[in-house]
Design an enzyme around this catalytic site. Structure first.
Site, PDB file in Angstrom:
ATOM      1  N   GLY A   1      -6.188   6.262  -3.668  1.00  0.00           N
ATOM      2  CA  GLY A   1      -6.999   7.130  -4.754  1.00  0.00           C
ATOM      3  C   GLY A   1      -6.226   6.467  -6.005  1.00  0.00           C
ATOM      4  O   GLY A   1      -5.453   5.687  -6.112  1.00  0.00           O
TER       5      GLY A   1
ATOM      6  N   SER B   1       0.057   5.696  -3.244  1.00  0.00           N
ATOM      7  CA  SER B   1      -0.375   4.356  -3.819  1.00  0.00           C
ATOM      8  C   SER B   1      -1.832   4.368  -4.121  1.00  0.00           C
ATOM      9  O   SER B   1      -2.740   5.122  -3.798  1.00  0.00           O
ATOM     10  CB  SER B   1      -0.216   3.400  -2.590  1.00  0.00           C
ATOM     11  OG  SER B   1      -1.017   3.821  -1.489  1.00  0.00           O
ATOM     12  N   LYS B   2      -2.165   3.410  -4.969  1.00  0.00           N
ATOM     13  CA  LYS B   2      -3.672   3.012  -5.488  1.00  0.00           C
ATOM     14  C   LYS B   2      -4.504   2.768  -4.447  1.00  0.00           C
ATOM     15  O   LYS B   2      -5.700   3.475  -4.711  1.00  0.00           O
ATOM     16  CB  LYS B   2      -3.544   1.749  -6.126  1.00  0.00           C
ATOM     17  CG  LYS B   2      -3.380   1.893  -7.852  1.00  0.00           C
ATOM     18  CD  LYS B   2      -3.625   0.558  -8.326  1.00  0.00           C
ATOM     19  CE  LYS B   2      -2.810   0.242  -9.456  1.00  0.00           C
ATOM     20  NZ  LYS B   2      -2.918  -1.045  -9.885  1.00  0.00           N
ATOM     21  N   ARG B   3      -3.965   2.352  -3.303  1.00  0.00           N
ATOM     22  CA  ARG B   3      -5.296   2.157  -2.021  1.00  0.00           C
ATOM     23  C   ARG B   3      -5.813   3.607  -1.671  1.00  0.00           C
ATOM     24  O   ARG B   3      -6.815   3.710  -1.335  1.00  0.00           O
ATOM     25  CB  ARG B   3      -4.307   1.508  -1.071  1.00  0.00           C
ATOM     26  CG  ARG B   3      -5.054   0.154  -0.904  1.00  0.00           C
ATOM     27  CD  ARG B   3      -3.940  -0.768   0.340  1.00  0.00           C
ATOM     28  NE  ARG B   3      -2.568  -0.614  -0.067  1.00  0.00           N
ATOM     29  CZ  ARG B   3      -1.823  -0.294   0.911  1.00  0.00           C
ATOM     30  NH1 ARG B   3      -2.238   0.026   2.094  1.00  0.00           N
ATOM     31  NH2 ARG B   3      -0.447  -0.213   0.483  1.00  0.00           N
TER      32      ARG B   3
END
Ligand code: GLU
Length: 485
Positions: free
Chosen positions: A259, A255-257
């Site tokens: 990286g 997920s974006k969270r």
């Protein structure tokens, strides 16, 4: 059996950027096509109008171009099976949906959103899996005609029979089976007249003669619907291969969270495309040995779907960094030179002139010490400007009473040298140390601090040779004045 000339496609929905998971899908399709003398196709699946993002298709194409995954057919390339943008193929999907309606394999549904949510609530209350209740399947031909005439909004749904087993073979996952009772009567045409992913995907894969569908595991649960659609139409099914999920190091879904997930972000951070592609290839595939460093051509040679794992692949940024360093080191100096020049242009040294010869020497000295091109500048700014400051810890440790005088003495010695090379600096330093009656270390460390501002780096005499005699002397004098203990 692989058909003689397989045709595979990367079929992204344009969300604004190319996700690293998308890059992996594109790459495996590309590798498979090239390995089998087949064709790699780009198809844009843009039938979800709510998700339309300005410039997204251009971004995707630019990202694919950057990584070097060239496709033979696609929206900007054309080909015999176009158009390759689904939004330009709406009439085709309608025609095929009508065909299924005529054969009673699909039906009109006029249910309002209110009714659908009531049904869903009711089912949930009873602990049932929410599913459309086939209410509209029993409408008579007259009723349907009447509603269509009155422009009552409708969707077209697949008519999925209960109590069936839907089975298919997946190259990566083996035999897969779904119970038709858990599959909803999937909408094929939405009320805005656009097809859903499922219909458009199957129709296009058929019309574009796709032989192998290679895509992420998140699409596995859609595949029984696709299998049924192929059967409804009486079409031959492609081979399916569902790639393992990409995971964060804590094994949650990537997920974006945790990286960056956009290829563009990695590019902006200075990763080499070769390293990124190499890294992404290893997220779920290996050639059966311990080898990790790959160039694209070698991966093409070695790739097979049979060697793709089904367990999730952990995205390990350290490995990417390591691969970046490896790929960087293998680059010819001329290529590094041009990359370094580009990097200087966006650095604070923009506009400052350094000759190619000079920069090539810097590259030679630093090559083994950098993982990114920008580190040539970050790790050794002293090749681009005289140090403004000197590392306090190094001063404490290495700068003693008399250091200033000693390096001034050395500066004097250096000034007598004619076009000195590396060894001349070394000889002059050793002589000076002897004359001063001190160990060479008592000169070497203060000189390094004086010319570079820091305590580590490439060989001292390499640094002196690269920055040159005049610059060396001026830095020695400056440090003798500026460094106080
Ligand atoms: N449009 C889908 C996506 O965004 C394609 C999935 C498939 O390859 O069938 O990934």
């Amino acid at each position: 059996m692989i058909s003689e000339h397989p045709r595979v496609r990367f079929a992204p929905s344009p969300t604004g950027y190319l996700h690293v998971g998308g890059l992996r899908t594109a790459l495996y399709n590309y590798l498979f096509a090239k390995n089998n003398n087949g064709k790699f196709i780009l198809r844009i699946e843009d039938t979800d109008r709510n998700r339309y993002v300005e410039g997204a298709v251009e971004n995707l194409i630019a990202a694919l171009k950057w990584v070097g995954l060239e496709y033979e057919e696609g929206p900007d390339k054309g080909g015999n099976y176009g158009p390759y943008m689904q939004s330009e193929r709406l009439d085709i999907y309608k025609k095929y949906a009508q065909e299924l309606v005529a054969q009673k394999k699909a039906y009109y549904c006029f249910c309002t959103p209110e009714r659908l949510s009531q049904v869903r609530d009711e089912q949930q209350k009873q602990g049932l899996q929410p599913k459309y209740d086939k209410h509209c399947l029993s409408l008579s031909a007259e009723e349907i005609e009447e509603k269509l005439k009155n422009n009552v909004p409708y969707v077209i749904r697949m008519n999925i029979e209960p109590d069936m087993k839907i089975a298919f073979e997946d190259v990566i996952r083996g035999s897969v089976e779904f119970d038709s009772n858990i599959i909803d009567d999937q909408v094929l045409i939405k009320s805005d007249g656009y097809p859903t992913y499922h219909l458009a995907n199957v129709v296009d894969d058929h019309l574009m003669k796709i032989t192998h569908v290679i895509r992420g595991e998140e699409w596995l649960s859609s595949t029984p619907k696709h299998v049924l659609l192929y059967d409804f139409f009486g079409w031959e099914k492609p081979v399916f291969a569902h790639l393992p999920l990409l995971l964060n190091p804590d094994r949650s879904k990537l997920s974006k969270r945790q990286g960056d997930v956009a290829v563009e972000d990695y590019r902006a951070k200075g990763y080499l495309k070769d390293a990124l592609v190499n890294f992404v290839a290893l997220l779920g595939w290996n050639a059966g040995d311990d080898k990790e460093y790959y160039e694209l051509e070698e991966m093409v040679e070695k790739f097979s779907l049979e060697r793709v794992n089904k367990s999730g692949a952990v995205f390990n940024i350290e490995k990417l960094n390591w691969l970046n360093a490896e790929h960087l080191r293998k680059k010819p100096d001329e290529e590094l030179l041009s990359m370094l020049k580009d990097e200087l242009e966006v650095s604070k040294y923009k506009g400052k002139i350094f000759s190619d010869k000079y920069l090539l020497l810097v590259i030679e000295a630093m090559k083994e010490r950098v993982s990114f091109v920008k580190e040539y500048i970050e790790k050794s700014p002293y090749f681009f400007e005289a140090p403004e400051e000197y590392d306090q810890d190094v001063i404490k440790k290495r700068w003693k009473e008399g250091s200033a005088e000693n390096i001034l003495k050395l500066a004097e010695k250096f000034s007598a040298l004619q076009d000195p090379v590396k060894e001349d600096y070394e000889t002059a330093l050793r002589q000076t140390a002897e004359e001063l009656g001190i160990g060479t270390g008592k000169l070497i460390h203060p000189v390094r601090l004086a010319v570079s501002g820091v305590g580590g780096g490439p060989g001292l005499f390499d640094i002196l040779y690269i920055i040159g005699k005049d610059e060396t002397i001026s830095r020695l004098k400056r440090a003798a004045e500026k460094i106080k203990i």
